[in-house]
Scaffold this motif. Structure first.
Motif, PDB file in Angstrom:
ATOM      1  N   TRP A  72      -5.811   3.026   4.854  1.00  0.00           N
ATOM      2  CA  TRP A  72      -6.313   4.231   5.425  1.00  0.00           C
ATOM      3  C   TRP A  72      -6.510   5.194   4.497  1.00  0.00           C
ATOM      4  O   TRP A  72      -7.658   5.891   4.226  1.00  0.00           O
ATOM      5  CB  TRP A  72      -5.539   4.753   6.714  1.00  0.00           C
ATOM      6  CG  TRP A  72      -5.902   5.892   7.130  1.00  0.00           C
ATOM      7  CD1 TRP A  72      -6.880   6.241   8.209  1.00  0.00           C
ATOM      8  CD2 TRP A  72      -5.282   7.339   6.883  1.00  0.00           C
ATOM      9  NE1 TRP A  72      -7.090   7.630   8.220  1.00  0.00           N
ATOM     10  CE2 TRP A  72      -5.946   8.226   7.810  1.00  0.00           C
ATOM     11  CE3 TRP A  72      -4.183   7.847   6.242  1.00  0.00           C
ATOM     12  CZ2 TRP A  72      -5.696   9.734   7.656  1.00  0.00           C
ATOM     13  CZ3 TRP A  72      -3.672   9.027   5.872  1.00  0.00           C
ATOM     14  CH2 TRP A  72      -4.541  10.055   6.876  1.00  0.00           C
ATOM     15  N   LEU A  73      -5.425   5.526   3.420  1.00  0.00           N
ATOM     16  CA  LEU A  73      -5.398   6.271   2.481  1.00  0.00           C
ATOM     17  C   LEU A  73      -6.556   6.012   1.375  1.00  0.00           C
ATOM     18  O   LEU A  73      -7.531   6.895   0.834  1.00  0.00           O
ATOM     19  CB  LEU A  73      -4.274   6.483   1.341  1.00  0.00           C
ATOM     20  CG  LEU A  73      -3.015   7.119   2.366  1.00  0.00           C
ATOM     21  CD1 LEU A  73      -1.752   6.705   1.637  1.00  0.00           C
ATOM     22  CD2 LEU A  73      -3.245   8.514   2.489  1.00  0.00           C
ATOM     23  N   ARG A  74      -6.721   4.510   1.172  1.00  0.00           N
ATOM     24  CA  ARG A  74      -7.835   4.245   0.193  1.00  0.00           C
ATOM     25  C   ARG A  74      -9.253   4.479   0.664  1.00  0.00           C
ATOM     26  O   ARG A  74     -10.083   4.984   0.052  1.00  0.00           O
ATOM     27  CB  ARG A  74      -7.760   2.630  -0.224  1.00  0.00           C
ATOM     28  CG  ARG A  74      -6.489   2.601  -0.933  1.00  0.00           C
ATOM     29  CD  ARG A  74      -6.400   1.181  -1.452  1.00  0.00           C
ATOM     30  NE  ARG A  74      -5.146   0.579  -2.119  1.00  0.00           N
ATOM     31  CZ  ARG A  74      -3.991   0.018  -1.633  1.00  0.00           C
ATOM     32  NH1 ARG A  74      -4.308  -0.404  -0.186  1.00  0.00           N
ATOM     33  NH2 ARG A  74      -2.933  -0.293  -2.116  1.00  0.00           N
ATOM     34  N   LEU A  75      -9.367   4.238   2.156  1.00  0.00           N
ATOM     35  CA  LEU A  75     -10.686   4.378   2.700  1.00  0.00           C
ATOM     36  C   LEU A  75     -11.070   5.973   2.682  1.00  0.00           C
ATOM     37  O   LEU A  75     -12.162   6.463   2.684  1.00  0.00           O
ATOM     38  CB  LEU A  75     -10.647   4.223   4.101  1.00  0.00           C
ATOM     39  CG  LEU A  75     -10.515   2.662   4.508  1.00  0.00           C
ATOM     40  CD1 LEU A  75     -10.435   2.205   6.163  1.00  0.00           C
ATOM     41  CD2 LEU A  75     -11.950   1.964   3.904  1.00  0.00           C
ATOM     42  N   HIS A  76     -10.230   6.926   2.394  1.00  0.00           N
ATOM     43  CA  HIS A  76     -10.405   8.266   2.233  1.00  0.00           C
ATOM     44  C   HIS A  76     -10.338   8.835   0.892  1.00  0.00           C
ATOM     45  O   HIS A  76     -10.377   9.846   0.714  1.00  0.00           O
ATOM     46  CB  HIS A  76      -9.151   9.126   3.188  1.00  0.00           C
ATOM     47  CG  HIS A  76      -9.371   9.232   4.682  1.00  0.00           C
ATOM     48  ND1 HIS A  76      -9.375   8.238   5.342  1.00  0.00           N
ATOM     49  CD2 HIS A  76     -10.114   9.896   5.456  1.00  0.00           C
ATOM     50  CE1 HIS A  76      -9.495   8.422   6.583  1.00  0.00           C
ATOM     51  NE2 HIS A  76      -9.897   9.496   6.697  1.00  0.00           N
ATOM     52  N   GLY A  77     -10.500   7.845  -0.138  1.00  0.00           N
ATOM     53  CA  GLY A  77     -10.814   8.067  -1.398  1.00  0.00           C
ATOM     54  C   GLY A  77      -9.428   8.286  -2.305  1.00  0.00           C
ATOM     55  O   GLY A  77      -9.652   8.695  -3.412  1.00  0.00           O
ATOM     56  N   TYR A  78      -8.377   7.980  -1.740  1.00  0.00           N
ATOM     57  CA  TYR A  78      -7.075   8.472  -2.516  1.00  0.00           C
ATOM     58  C   TYR A  78      -6.837   6.989  -3.473  1.00  0.00           C
ATOM     59  O   TYR A  78      -6.585   5.725  -2.571  1.00  0.00           O
ATOM     60  CB  TYR A  78      -5.987   8.559  -1.436  1.00  0.00           C
ATOM     61  CG  TYR A  78      -5.968   9.673  -0.977  1.00  0.00           C
ATOM     62  CD1 TYR A  78      -5.378  11.080  -1.541  1.00  0.00           C
ATOM     63  CD2 TYR A  78      -6.712  10.081   0.303  1.00  0.00           C
ATOM     64  CE1 TYR A  78      -5.709  12.359  -0.869  1.00  0.00           C
ATOM     65  CE2 TYR A  78      -6.822  11.332   0.899  1.00  0.00           C
ATOM     66  CZ  TYR A  78      -6.432  12.386   0.277  1.00  0.00           C
ATOM     67  OH  TYR A  78      -6.168  13.742   0.553  1.00  0.00           O
ATOM     68  N   GLN A  79      -6.250   7.087  -4.559  1.00  0.00           N
ATOM     69  CA  GLN A  79      -5.550   6.333  -5.344  1.00  0.00           C
ATOM     70  C   GLN A  79      -4.066   6.085  -4.775  1.00  0.00           C
ATOM     71  O   GLN A  79      -3.436   7.167  -4.337  1.00  0.00           O
ATOM     72  CB  GLN A  79      -5.485   6.541  -6.850  1.00  0.00           C
ATOM     73  CG  GLN A  79      -6.737   6.397  -7.404  1.00  0.00           C
ATOM     74  CD  GLN A  79      -6.966   4.666  -7.840  1.00  0.00           C
ATOM     75  OE1 GLN A  79      -6.324   4.282  -8.291  1.00  0.00           O
ATOM     76  NE2 GLN A  79      -8.335   4.542  -7.672  1.00  0.00           N
ATOM     77  N   VAL A  80      -3.736   4.716  -4.446  1.00  0.00           N
ATOM     78  CA  VAL A  80      -2.376   4.753  -3.866  1.00  0.00           C
ATOM     79  C   VAL A  80      -1.352   3.891  -4.695  1.00  0.00           C
ATOM     80  O   VAL A  80      -1.815   2.863  -5.322  1.00  0.00           O
ATOM     81  CB  VAL A  80      -2.270   3.953  -2.601  1.00  0.00           C
ATOM     82  CG1 VAL A  80      -0.992   3.779  -1.965  1.00  0.00           C
ATOM     83  CG2 VAL A  80      -3.473   4.567  -1.544  1.00  0.00           C
ATOM     84  N   GLY A  81      -0.251   4.417  -5.115  1.00  0.00           N
ATOM     85  CA  GLY A  81       0.882   3.411  -5.958  1.00  0.00           C
ATOM     86  C   GLY A  81       2.248   3.680  -5.323  1.00  0.00           C
ATOM     87  O   GLY A  81       2.287   4.702  -4.780  1.00  0.00           O
TER      88      GLY A  81
END
Length: 273
Positions: A72-81
């Motif tokens: 969900w975060l990635r779909l909103h344009g966030y890099q996630v780590g």
């Protein structure tokens, strides 16, 4: 406090330009330099910003619906780590100034509070240059809560975490300098709602966005991310630091390898502690 970062040490400030892409690159950078500092290279302080990312803690990665929340975060344009230091989820954007102190630990001591105190002292002295008095202590309702939350007037501006190697260590801090503190809190609260399947009674922070603030909000006219970085660099120079890239800075190939290693080691449902 000036003698506690071994001099000479380097102040590497890349905050004039926000980073794009893989959020694990700055963590890989610090990890590689931590190894070199443990072998005798000089200490350094790293100041950086990222355009749009959410960084999770190790416990966050174990939540039952975390993969859906991360997507969900990635779909909103966030890099996630997932970072290899303590703490819980934080939101990064151009208004957040990230800070690392990387120092040798030749005796392999395990007393971590001195290192948190060092970072707190650096933040507090830098805030004073902006006319703000900082306090420490957990701010209930904030995201990534901890004993060394840094607050002004009861509202959290900064969180601190730590990563230790055998002969060196890293102390990380994020400082909310400007931007929308409440929106960041709402984002992290939404992440936990998704990652727990709505069961916020699990072992996750109960985020109340209004407990967060920014330096610009509390410091008034003229206080920005840029003025905070200037105050920070001034404090570090007073402590004996030298502005410039670390002479042992890693190559792009080293960074790519280390970022991949961090992802394989920590970005799993059961990461190693």
């Amino acid at each position: 406090m000036s003698g506690r970062i071994p001099s000479p040490f380097y102040i590497q400030n890349t905050s004039d330009n926000t980073l794009l892409g893989d959020i694990l690159f700055p963590f890989a950078y610090d990890e590689l330099l931590c190894q070199k500092i443990g072998e005798g290279a000089p200490a350094f302080v790293h100041i950086w910003r990222h355009e749009k990312a959410v960084v999770l803690g190790l416990r966050d990665r174990r939540l039952p619906h975390v993969e859906q929340a991360m997507e969900w975060l990635r779909l909103h344009g966030y890099q996630v780590g997932v970072r290899n230091s303590g703490g819980a989820a934080v939101s990064l954007d151009p208004g957040i100034v990230n800070l690392s102190i990387v120092m040798p630990n030749p005796g392999g001591k395990l007393e971590f509070k001195e290192d948190f105190e060092l970072m707190y002292s650096l933040i507090r002295e830098s805030f004073r240059k902006l006319g703000l008095d900082a306090d420490k202590g957990e701010v209930c309702g904030s995201y990534c809560p901890g004993e060394y939350d840094v607050s002004v007037n009861g509202r959290k501006l900064c969180g601190i975490s730590q990563r230790r190697q055998t002969k060196a260590f890293i102390v990380n801090a994020f400082v909310a300098a400007e931007g929308h503190a409440v929106r960041r809190g709402e984002l992290i609260r939404s992440f936990y709602e998704l990652a727990t399947g709505g069961n916020l009674e699990k072992d996750v922070p109960v985020v109340e966005p209004e407990t967060m603030a920014t330096l610009a909000e509390l410091g008034g006219y003229g206080v920005t991310g840029k003025t905070f970085v200037q105050a920070l660099v001034q404090t570090l120079q007073e402590w004996g630091g030298t502005i410039g890239r670390h002479p042992d800075k890693p190559s792009m190939q080293e960074l790519e390898r280390m970022a991949g290693l961090l992802r394989s080691r920590y970005d799993s449902r059961e990461p190693a502690e």
